[in-house]
Structures are given as C-alpha cells and as structure tokens.
Design a protein around this motif. Structure first.
Motif, mmCIF file in Angstrom:
data_model
loop_
_atom_site.group_PDB
_atom_site.id
_atom_site.type_symbol
_atom_site.label_atom_id
_atom_site.label_comp_id
_atom_site.label_asym_id
_atom_site.label_seq_id
_atom_site.Cartn_x
_atom_site.Cartn_y
_atom_site.Cartn_z
ATOM 1 N N PHE A 202 0.810 -1.220 0.000
ATOM 2 C CA PHE A 202 0.000 0.000 0.000
ATOM 3 C C PHE A 202 0.842 1.267 0.000
ATOM 4 N N ASN A 203 2.166 1.155 -0.063
ATOM 5 C CA ASN A 203 3.025 2.333 -0.104
ATOM 6 C C ASN A 203 4.458 1.876 -0.350
ATOM 7 N N GLU A 204 5.362 2.828 -0.494
ATOM 8 C CA GLU A 204 6.792 2.521 -0.576
ATOM 9 C C GLU A 204 7.443 2.995 0.722
ATOM 10 N N PHE A 205 8.261 2.122 1.315
ATOM 11 C CA PHE A 205 8.798 2.390 2.648
ATOM 12 C C PHE A 205 10.323 2.400 2.651
ATOM 13 N N ASP A 206 10.864 3.135 3.613
ATOM 14 C CA ASP A 206 12.312 3.201 3.802
ATOM 15 C C ASP A 206 12.785 2.169 4.819
ATOM 16 N N LEU A 207 11.873 1.739 5.688
ATOM 17 C CA LEU A 207 12.181 0.732 6.699
ATOM 18 C C LEU A 207 10.922 -0.074 6.971
ATOM 19 N N ILE A 208 11.032 -1.397 6.903
ATOM 20 C CA ILE A 208 9.928 -2.284 7.237
ATOM 21 C C ILE A 208 10.381 -3.198 8.366
ATOM 22 N N VAL A 235 14.572 1.158 -2.828
ATOM 23 C CA VAL A 235 15.988 0.810 -2.970
ATOM 24 C C VAL A 235 16.771 1.583 -1.910
ATOM 25 N N LEU A 236 17.701 0.913 -1.259
ATOM 26 C CA LEU A 236 18.485 1.402 -0.128
ATOM 27 C C LEU A 236 17.655 1.492 1.160
ATOM 28 N N GLY A 237 16.447 0.872 1.128
ATOM 29 C CA GLY A 237 15.652 0.758 2.332
ATOM 30 C C GLY A 237 16.060 -0.472 3.127
ATOM 31 N N TYR A 238 15.482 -0.628 4.306
ATOM 32 C CA TYR A 238 15.879 -1.694 5.226
ATOM 33 C C TYR A 238 14.685 -2.565 5.607
ATOM 34 N N LEU A 239 14.949 -3.872 5.721
ATOM 35 C CA LEU A 239 13.959 -4.836 6.183
ATOM 36 C C LEU A 239 14.481 -5.487 7.458
ATOM 37 N N ALA A 240 13.658 -5.491 8.509
ATOM 38 C CA ALA A 240 14.056 -6.079 9.792
ATOM 39 C C ALA A 240 13.077 -7.177 10.178
ATOM 40 N N LEU A 241 13.626 -8.351 10.512
ATOM 41 C CA LEU A 241 12.821 -9.496 10.918
ATOM 42 C C LEU A 241 13.218 -9.934 12.331
ATOM 43 N N GLY A 242 12.540 -10.962 12.837
ATOM 44 C CA GLY A 242 12.839 -11.482 14.165
ATOM 45 C C GLY A 242 14.095 -12.344 14.165
ATOM 46 N N SER A 243 14.563 -12.683 15.355
ATOM 47 C CA SER A 243 15.853 -13.352 15.509
ATOM 48 C C SER A 243 15.897 -14.747 14.882
ATOM 49 N N LYS A 244 14.733 -15.385 14.696
ATOM 50 C CA LYS A 244 14.698 -16.727 14.100
ATOM 51 C C LYS A 244 14.175 -16.714 12.671
ATOM 52 N N GLU A 245 14.125 -15.533 12.058
ATOM 53 C CA GLU A 245 13.553 -15.391 10.717
ATOM 54 C C GLU A 245 14.622 -14.946 9.726
ATOM 55 N N THR A 246 14.410 -15.256 8.447
ATOM 56 C CA THR A 246 15.405 -14.921 7.427
ATOM 57 C C THR A 246 14.742 -14.709 6.082
ATOM 58 N N LYS A 261 25.264 -9.221 12.557
ATOM 59 C CA LYS A 261 24.565 -10.479 12.812
ATOM 60 C C LYS A 261 23.092 -10.251 13.094
ATOM 61 N N GLU A 262 22.662 -8.990 13.106
ATOM 62 C CA GLU A 262 21.255 -8.698 13.350
ATOM 63 C C GLU A 262 20.432 -9.033 12.107
ATOM 64 N N LYS A 263 19.152 -9.315 12.324
ATOM 65 C CA LYS A 263 18.281 -9.664 11.197
ATOM 66 C C LYS A 263 17.739 -8.398 10.544
ATOM 67 N N ILE A 264 18.679 -7.608 10.013
ATOM 68 C CA ILE A 264 18.363 -6.380 9.295
ATOM 69 C C ILE A 264 19.094 -6.446 7.959
ATOM 70 N N TRP A 265 18.339 -6.230 6.880
ATOM 71 C CA TRP A 265 18.917 -6.285 5.539
ATOM 72 C C TRP A 265 18.703 -4.963 4.821
ATOM 73 N N LYS A 266 19.736 -4.527 4.100
ATOM 74 C CA LYS A 266 19.632 -3.325 3.258
ATOM 75 C C LYS A 266 19.393 -3.762 1.819
ATOM 76 N N LYS A 267 18.410 -3.169 1.192
ATOM 77 C CA LYS A 267 18.098 -3.470 -0.212
ATOM 78 C C LYS A 267 19.025 -2.664 -1.106
ATOM 79 N N THR A 268 19.873 -3.351 -1.820
ATOM 80 C CA THR A 268 20.916 -2.670 -2.595
ATOM 81 C C THR A 268 20.584 -2.555 -4.075
ATOM 82 N N GLN A 269 19.565 -3.285 -4.523
ATOM 83 C CA GLN A 269 19.183 -3.232 -5.950
ATOM 84 C C GLN A 269 17.694 -2.966 -6.072
#
Length: 269
Positions: A202-208, A235-246, A261-269
């Motif tokens: 429903f939108n474009e986000f910088d952090l989820i 693009v260049l936004g971040y996705l954060a999940l729980g400690s047992k998620e990937t 080692k945190e479950k945070i990923w940066k979208k590079t493409q």
C-alpha cells in the motif's frame, strides 16, 4: 489436544464463512493456539466449538484475536535497536521524508520504540510510522499508547541497553497503574488493519519491521510476505525481521545486504 482432522475442519469452516485463510499458518503453532482457546473456554466437543465460530461472529473475532496475538515489549532485543540507532537511522536522515512500516505491530510497543529513536535523532517531524495488524483488538490498544506501569522498569532497562541517553520516564505520564506515552509520538503514527495472508502493498517504505510474525507462517506464506516486503521497500531501504527469521531462502543474497549479525537487511538493488 485437538486432532489434525478437526483443525482442518476449522480452517475450512473459517474460510467458507468468513473468507479468512488460516491454511498457510504453521500447523503446529495454529494447533497449539486453537487447543488453548478450546480448553480455556470449556468446550466438551469440537463440533460445539465449530458451531459457535460459524454462528457467532463476535466469537469468531475472539478466536482470531487469541490466535494472532503476539508477545512484544519496548526495545526488545536491545542490540537490534542499537544497530537501528547507530547504523540505520543516520542513513534514513538523508531522506526528505521517512516512511516506516511495522507489519504485525501487535499492541504497539515496537512502534513507540521506533518513534522514540526517531525523536532522539531529530527526525520524527519528517517521519510517518504505519502500524498494521490483522487483529483489530490489539490495534485499539496500540492507538492509545497506554501500557502497564509495571513494565516500565524493564522497558527502561532495554532502552538504556540499546544506547538511550535520556530519562525514559520523560516519554510518558504515570497514572495509577498505567503509563501513557506522549501524544507527540503517536501523532506521527497511522494504525490500520492489514493481512499479510491476503492484502497487497500500500506504499513505498524506507524501513519495514516485521519481527517474530513469520515464525507462525508456513514456508509458502513466509515467501509471500517477504515478496510483499520486497515490493514495498525502496531501494536502499531496510527490512528487519525477528531473531529466528530470514529472507535467505526467498530472496537470496543478491540484492540484500545483511547488517552484522542482526536480522536487518539493506536493499541494494
């Protein structure tokens, strides 16, 4: 414990009568939660339980609330919030406006934690936090920004461990046994019902952020949710999940870069 065939009957009945599909939830987790409700409400026969769900929409809503509620707390996993504070938020600061999505926000503790981080970074004025959950009851709780006063000691310890420098009590007013968080935090929040099972972007986000929700889904629904987050992330936004998620088995590593080692990923493409 209820039988597998009874659980399947419940899934089919709920889908037929209300259009909600529990079929992609983790069967083990779903079974435990349904069985807990069945026992708690004192049913003797499963067909009585099914009939009550089919014939009483209010009870159906109660069932959904019991099954989908998640346990949360403010600044849960302080090391996670420390990485947000030190590495993610300074980069979000370069954007003219910041959109954050808390998917499966439950009772809102994490949303208020993020608002505090943004306020301390001087960014809350140009931010909007979208908080969604399938459970209407927990959203009503989250909107109020009211939490048990007895939890504030733990929340304050979490806050300090995440790198917080302020007096945590300055963010809320204590009244008897409750703590009400300041309205300048909640006025930057939008609360809405949203289903990761069936609803779209429903939108474009910088952090989820969607922490400790996907563990209740089966592999197919996990993949659907992560694809939804990918579609919703700038693009260049971040996705954060729980400690047992990937995201590893859904999106791979080609266009996302994990932070430490945190479950945070940066979208590079």
């Amino acid at each position: 414990m209820i039988e597998d065939i009874e659980l399947e009957g419940l899934i089919n009945d709920v889908y037929e009568h209300y259009g909600f599909d529990f079929g992609s939830y983790s069967k083990a987790s779903l079974k435990r939660r349904v069985d807990r409700l069945y026992q708690m409400d004192g049913f003797s026969h499963f067909h009585e339980f099914l009939y009550r769900i089919r014939s009483d929409e209010n009870y159906y809503k109660r069932m959904v609330e019991e099954i989908t509620v998640n346990v949360t707390e403010m600044f849960r996993d302080p090391s996670f919030f420390s990485v947000l504070r030190k590495e993610v938020i300074p980069l979000l600061a370069t954007k003219p406006f910041i959109r954050v999505w808390h998917a499966g926000c439950s009772t809102g503790e994490e949303v208020f934690s993020m608002a505090i981080l943004l306020k301390e970074a001087g960014l809350l004025h140009k931010s909007l936090l979208y908080a969604t959950d399938i459970n209407a009851s927990v959203l009503e709780t989250a909107k109020k920004g009211v939490f048990p006063l007895r939890m504030m000691k733990q929340y304050s310890e979490n806050y300090l461990a995440s790198g917080g420098q302020e007096d945590f009590s300055s963010y809320y007013s204590a009244n008897f046994n409750i703590a009400k968080f300041d309205s300048d935090l909640s006025e930057k929040m939008v609360f809405s019902q949203h289903s990761l099972v069936s609803d779209n972007s429903f939108n474009e986000f910088d952090l989820i952020l969607c922490r400790n929700v996907l563990i209740y889904f089966d592999n197919n629904l996990q993949s659907r949710a992560i694809k939804l987050f990918d579609d919703s992330l700038a693009v260049l936004g971040y996705l954060a999940l729980g400690s047992k998620e990937t995201i590893k088995y859904t999106l791979g590593d080609s266009k996302f870069q994990q932070l430490r080692k945190e479950k945070i990923w940066k979208k590079t493409q």
